[in-house]
Design a protein around this motif. Structure first.
Motif, mmCIF file in Angstrom:
data_model
loop_
_atom_site.group_PDB
_atom_site.id
_atom_site.type_symbol
_atom_site.label_atom_id
_atom_site.label_comp_id
_atom_site.label_asym_id
_atom_site.label_seq_id
_atom_site.Cartn_x
_atom_site.Cartn_y
_atom_site.Cartn_z
ATOM 1 N N PRO A 2 -85.791 -60.348 0.554
ATOM 2 C CA PRO A 2 -86.717 -60.514 -0.576
ATOM 3 C C PRO A 2 -88.089 -59.959 -0.232
ATOM 4 C CG PRO A 2 -85.686 -62.604 0.071
ATOM 5 C CD PRO A 2 -85.401 -61.617 1.145
ATOM 6 N N ALA A 3 -88.860 -59.712 -1.246
ATOM 7 C CA ALA A 3 -90.191 -59.135 -1.028
ATOM 8 C C ALA A 3 -91.044 -60.001 -0.117
ATOM 9 C CB ALA A 3 -90.888 -58.919 -2.366
ATOM 10 N N SER A 4 -90.882 -61.313 -0.217
ATOM 11 C CA SER A 4 -91.712 -62.211 0.580
ATOM 12 C C SER A 4 -90.962 -62.785 1.772
ATOM 13 C CB SER A 4 -92.208 -63.373 -0.296
ATOM 14 O OG SER A 4 -91.095 -64.099 -0.816
ATOM 15 N N GLY A 5 -89.738 -62.256 2.041
ATOM 16 C CA GLY A 5 -88.901 -62.834 3.088
ATOM 17 C C GLY A 5 -89.217 -62.310 4.469
ATOM 18 N N PRO A 25 -89.312 -52.150 7.834
ATOM 19 C CA PRO A 25 -90.601 -51.876 7.194
ATOM 20 C C PRO A 25 -91.741 -52.353 8.076
ATOM 21 C CG PRO A 25 -89.554 -53.775 6.176
ATOM 22 C CD PRO A 25 -88.542 -53.195 7.126
ATOM 23 N N GLY A 26 -92.926 -51.860 7.799
ATOM 24 C CA GLY A 26 -94.094 -52.260 8.579
ATOM 25 C C GLY A 26 -94.524 -53.684 8.265
ATOM 26 N N GLY A 27 -95.541 -54.130 8.964
ATOM 27 C CA GLY A 27 -96.044 -55.488 8.754
ATOM 28 C C GLY A 27 -95.408 -56.475 9.702
ATOM 29 N N ASP A 28 -95.729 -57.743 9.498
ATOM 30 C CA ASP A 28 -95.256 -58.778 10.410
ATOM 31 C C ASP A 28 -94.081 -59.560 9.855
ATOM 32 O OD1 ASP A 28 -96.501 -60.140 8.401
ATOM 33 O OD2 ASP A 28 -97.967 -61.169 9.683
ATOM 34 N N ARG A 29 -93.450 -59.059 8.765
ATOM 35 C CA ARG A 29 -92.313 -59.773 8.190
ATOM 36 C C ARG A 29 -91.018 -59.526 8.962
ATOM 37 N NH1 ARG A 29 -90.231 -58.811 3.493
ATOM 38 N NH2 ARG A 29 -90.866 -56.630 3.366
#
Length: 294
Positions: free
Chosen positions: A28-31, A79-83
């Motif tokens: 999910p987008a926020s997962g 994808p980038g970021g800390d997710r």
């Protein structure tokens, strides 16, 4: 069913990294996604085999090698970021570690690549995960290309057992979560169990059984499916040997994922998910999402 966080098991023997790619499809987008690579060498943990210094050096070298492989073959997919993050796990037992992590960290979904063979779809590790993991387990097969996703949710509409009734709802909720993540079309199927022997000896009439089941159970099954956004025209009732009928339905629909309820047991019985379920799983040639009772 929540899909957050997802734990994907990276497989060095899978150049396509099916587990990681399937997890990304469902993210999910926020997962959050954790990708774990596993490594172990018994000699490094066995007392007296190596010196303390040599054992520590071997562990460091193997961990470094696994991390380098993850960064080379897996990190670029994320994808980038800390997710999303990768981790190296030193353990002699992948399944025990996953079960403990799922319990401790509230893992929403475990994803592992399935290894197909001529006679058996699942490896011993796959079977143990399906039996023991408290989180739903997705055994990922080849990803579909250029067509609409289809999900097949299998339920036992004929059972009045409260555990099975609750499991039916959990299966349908899991299918609905997949639909939301993938933009999929969901079908629900109930198979009126008829043994192959009884069918082949003409001791029962499968068509008559289907008609009676549609009359007796069709409205309640359609209402249940409707609660999860599945229209009546996508609810299927068929009679026959479940281990043959369900894989045939999945093949006919060209389902990407089959969602099934499984019951893990303890002790000697824990070696089996149940004869019918074992046979169904062996014949499936698609991705499988296994859901256990609460």
């Amino acid at each position: 069913m929540k899909l957050d966080p997802i734990l994907a098991i990276a497989d060095r023997d899978d150049p396509r990294q099916l587990a990681v790619r399937a997890a990304l499809d469902l993210l999910p987008a926020s997962g959050r996604l954790r990708v774990a690579g596993f490594v172990h060498e018994p000699a490094a943990d066995e007392p007296g085999v190596l010196s303390v210094r040599a054992a520590a050096a071997l562990r460091r070298a193997l961990r470094a090698d696994k991390r380098a492989w993850l960064e080379r073959h897996v990190a670029g997919l994320l994808p980038g970021g800390d997710r999303c993050g990768i981790e190296v796990v030193w353990t002699p037992d992948l399944v025990d570690w996953v079960v403990e992590a799922a319990t401790r960290d509230g893992i929403g979904l475990v994803v592992k690549a399935g290894h197909r063979s001529e006679g058996l779809f699942y490896t011993p590790t796959d079977w143990r995960l399906l039996r023991a993991c408290p989180a739903p387990v997705l055994i990922a097969g080849p990803r579909p290309r250029g067509r609409t996703h289809r999900i097949l949710a299998t339920v036992d509409a004929g059972s009045t057992d409260p555990v099975q009734t609750a499991l039916n709802r959990k299966v349908l909720a899991a299918a609905a979560a997949l639909r939301a993540a993938l933009g999929a079309r969901v079908h629900a199927a109930y198979v009126v169990a008829v043994s192959a022997v009884a069918r082949d000896m003409d001791l029962v009439d499968p068509a008559a059984l289907e008609r009676r089941a549609r009359t007796r159970l069709g409205p309640s099954l359609a209402a249940l499916a409707g609660e999860f956004g599945i229209p009546a025209e996508d609810v299927l009732i068929q009679a026959g040997p479940p281990d043959r009928v369900l894989p045939a339905i999945a093949a006919r629909l060209k389902a990407d994922i089959v969602v099934m309820g499984t019951v893990g047991r303890s002790g000697i019985a824990g070696k089996l998910l149940g004869n019918t379920a074992e046979q169904v799983l062996q014949r499936l040639r698609t991705s499988l999402l296994a859901v256990r009772p609460d």
